[in-house]
Every structure is written in structure tokens, then in C-alpha cells.
Enzyme design. Structure first.
Site, PDB file in Angstrom:
ATOM      1  N   HIS A  89       0.836  -1.212   0.000  1.00 24.59           N
ATOM      2  CA  HIS A  89       0.000   0.000   0.000  1.00 24.59           C
ATOM      3  C   HIS A  89       0.870   1.261   0.000  1.00 24.59           C
ATOM      4  CE1 HIS A  89      -3.631  -2.407   0.594  1.00 24.59           C
ATOM      5  NE2 HIS A  89      -2.865  -3.157   1.363  1.00 24.59           N
ATOM      6  N   HIS A  93      -1.061   2.886  -5.709  1.00 23.10           N
ATOM      7  CA  HIS A  93      -1.415   1.475  -5.533  1.00 23.10           C
ATOM      8  C   HIS A  93      -2.929   1.276  -5.542  1.00 23.10           C
ATOM      9  CE1 HIS A  93      -1.914   3.019  -1.402  1.00 23.10           C
ATOM     10  NE2 HIS A  93      -2.747   1.999  -1.219  1.00 23.10           N
ATOM     11  N   ASP A  95      -6.258  -1.031  -3.818  1.00 27.84           N
ATOM     12  CA  ASP A  95      -6.684  -1.876  -2.705  1.00 27.84           C
ATOM     13  C   ASP A  95      -7.558  -2.995  -3.281  1.00 27.84           C
ATOM     14  OD1 ASP A  95      -5.539  -0.165  -0.880  1.00 27.84           O
ATOM     15  OD2 ASP A  95      -7.448   0.615  -0.099  1.00 27.84           O
ATOM     16  N   HIS A  99      -8.440  -6.208   1.692  1.00 31.05           N
ATOM     17  CA  HIS A  99      -7.676  -5.273   2.525  1.00 31.05           C
ATOM     18  C   HIS A  99      -8.359  -5.031   3.873  1.00 31.05           C
ATOM     19  CE1 HIS A  99      -4.951  -2.228   3.699  1.00 31.05           C
ATOM     20  NE2 HIS A  99      -5.513  -1.178   3.143  1.00 31.05           N
ATOM     21  N   GLU A 222      -5.069   4.580  -5.098  1.00 31.61           N
ATOM     22  CA  GLU A 222      -4.619   5.572  -4.116  1.00 31.61           C
ATOM     23  C   GLU A 222      -3.206   6.044  -4.410  1.00 31.61           C
ATOM     24  OE1 GLU A 222      -7.307   3.634  -0.584  1.00 31.61           O
ATOM     25  OE2 GLU A 222      -5.384   2.739  -1.020  1.00 31.61           O
TER      26      GLU A 222
END
Ligand SMILES: *[C@@H]1O[C@H](CO)[C@@H](O)[C@H](O)[C@H]1NC(C)=O
Ligand SMILES: *[C@@H]1O[C@H](CO)[C@@H](O)[C@H](O)[C@H]1NC(C)=O
Ligand SMILES: *[C@@H]1O[C@H](CO)[C@@H](O)[C@H](O)[C@H]1NC(C)=O
Length: 257
Positions: A89, A93, A95, A99, A222
Site C-alpha cells: 500500500h 497502488h 486496494d 484489505h 490511491e
């Protein structure tokens, strides 16, 4: 008349070529071309470089010693071979559902299970109001057209250059739970992009992740680098590493105008 003008030019050109070839031999212009934008603004690299100056979750030290030369030519090896060690993370990246939802982790909903058709396709880049987290009210005010399936939300995190600061900043802007619920209930958005390490605001992070990951049909992307890109529609391409059993993965993302 023309030849008397061209001859000195030709000599100049030839000697410039000769000089530059000398420089190449000397290795002086062995300089990698690092770009953010290609072809005068047609392709934007919206992934962050992995560097020691990049933040790591809840750390003041940034990405410490994440890359090392396991074999080095300077030490007699036939090649340089680097090894990396860092959270999946970190940096830009995705998810995966596992997660925050343990039963999905156990069932194998990892980074290799994500749908490339969601990760690639038309996407809208929007600016969200500054000085606010992404609430239901903010989501409503953005008036995102119903058909839009991928949205990159640019927040004050970009203005503050948070991804370029190694100290983790928990006051980053992100989705709060009611904003995430609003997105799930009122839009067709299947890819949610944000410009810091988490799409969910720090204090409500677990609850907000749960809302977005529960249906296993929405992918958070993200740590995006959204500087100097105009708002609007683009083709988005995100390609996460196929890390089996990993609930996240470093991802290269680009926008094409
Ligand atoms: C190989 O590694 C050394 C460090 O030992 C580094 O200085 C050098 O630039 C590397 N060479 C290449 C070709 O990457
Ligand atoms: C090369 O080897 C020396 C001695 O083992 C070690 O101290 C050094 O860190 C190594 N350098 C690289 C780049 O691997
Ligand atoms: C967003 O939420 C975080 C807590 O998760 C808070 O620290 C921050 O001040 C909020 N940002 C704004 C602009 O309200």
C-alpha cells in the site's frame, strides 16, 4: 554566394556532431529522460516515483531502505540486481477487497483478482472543494454524470504536495463514510482515485473502506499524482502487479487525452 554562407555553417555543424560524440563516449550526456507528460500533454504519468522521500503509512521517516543492491558490479558481480521491500500500500497502488474484509482475504480476493476492464477505460478527473473531506454533500455537489464509471478526485492533498513529503500526514483529505455510502448508492462509479495514500479519511478509514470494498466491484486507486492535469475526461490505464495473496499492489497509472 549561398555556398560561402553554408560552408562555415557546415563546419560548425560537423564539429558540433564530433564534440557531442566525444561527450557520449565520455558518458557526460548519459542522462535518463524522466517525464511527467509526453507529446505536449497527450499522455500524463499519474503515478508517483518510488523514492525515499515518499511517505509511508503512519511513519515520519518515509520509505526507508526500501531498495537495496543485492548484487553489485562495483563489488564484482556480473550485474547489478536490486531488491525491494515495502508495503503493497505504498506509493501509487490499488486496494483489493481483502484489505479490510477478512473473509474476502481468505477467499482470495487479492490484487490478481481485480478486473482490468474497471482499471482501464474512460475516467473523469474532478476537483473537489478544498477545506472539506468528501462527504455525501460534497459528492452530491460534484454533479458527476450518472454514466461515469471511473473518477479521480483531486483534493487539497495535491495542493499541499503531501505525496512529496516523507512525514505521514493523517489530516489528509479523503472520503468519509457517508460520502462513500452516497457514492455506492447514487452513482455507477467503479474506480475511485485519490491523491494520498488512502482514499478514506484517516479517522473513518476502516468503516469507509468497508463501504467501498463490500460489493467487490469498486476498486480504490490511491496515491495518484494529479498535479498539472486539467479536469475533464481521459482514457485511464492502471495496471497493478499480479500479487497473489496480496490485498494491495503497486500500480502504474497513466491518463491519455
Ligand atoms: C551498478 O551498481 C552500482 C553500485 O554498486 C552503481 O553505481 C552503478 O550505477 C550500477 N550500474 C548500472 C549499470 O546500473
Ligand atoms: C560491497 O561490499 C562491501 C564489503 O562487503 C560492502 O560494505 C558494500 O556495502 C557493498 N556495496 C554494494 C553496493 O553492494
Ligand atoms: C478530514 O478528516 C481528517 C480526519 O480523518 C481531519 O484530520 C481533517 O482535518 C479533515 N479535513 C478537512 C479539510 O476537514
Amino acid at each position: 554566394m549561398t555556398s560561402s554562407v553554408n560552408l562555415p555553417l557546415l563546419v560548425l555543424f560537423a564539429s558540433a556532431l564530433f564534440l557531442s560524440s566525444l561527450l557520449v563516449v565520455a558518458g557526460k550526456d548519459l542522462k535518463p529522460n524522466r517525464r511527467e507528460v509526453y507529446e505536449g500533454g497527450k499522455i500524463f504519468d499519474i503515478s508517483h516515483r518510488y523514492t525515499t522521500g515518499m511517505p509511508a503509512w503512519e511513519s515520519t521517516k518515509g520509505m526507508v531502505n526500501f531498495l537495496r543492491l543485492a548484487a553489485s558490479m562495483k563489488n564484482g558481480s556480473v550485474a547489478n540486481v536490486s531488491e525491494m521491500k515495502f508495503s503493497v500500500h505504498a506509493g501509487t497502488h490499488i486496494d483489493a477487497p481483502g484489505h479490510f474484509i477478512d473473509k474476502y482475504y481468505d477467499a482470495g480476493f487479492d490484487s490478481d483478482s481485480l478486473d482490468l476492464r474497471v482499471l482501464n477505460g474512460p475516467a473523469l478527473l474532478v476537483d473537489v472543494p478544498r477545506n472539506k473531506n468528501i462527504t455525501a454533500e460534497v459528492m452530491e455537489s460534484l454533479n458527476i454524470p450518472k454514466g461515469v464509471r471511473r473518477v479521480l478526485f483531486r483534493t487539497e492533498n495535491t495542493d499541499k504536495r503531501l505525496m512529496f513529503k516523507k512525514e505521514f500526514d493523517s489530516s489528509y483529505a479523503g472520503f468519509v463514510t457517508d460520502g462513500a455510502k452516497w457514492l455506492v448508492e447514487n452513482t455507477n462509479i467503479k474506480l475511485v482515485g485519490l491523491d494520498y495514500l488512502s482514499f478514506a479519511a484517516y479517522e473513518e478509514s476502516p468503516a469507509t473502506h468497508n463501504v467501498i470494498l463490500a460489493g467487490r466491484d469498486i476498486i480504490p486507486v490511491e496515491g495518484l499524482k494529479l498535479d498539472d492535469v486539467k479536469v475533464g475526461m481521459y482514457m485511464l490505464h492502471c495496471l497493478p502487479l499480479r500479487l497473489v495473496r496480496a490485498e494491495g499492489a503497486p500500480t502504474r497509472c497513466i491518463l491519455i487525452e
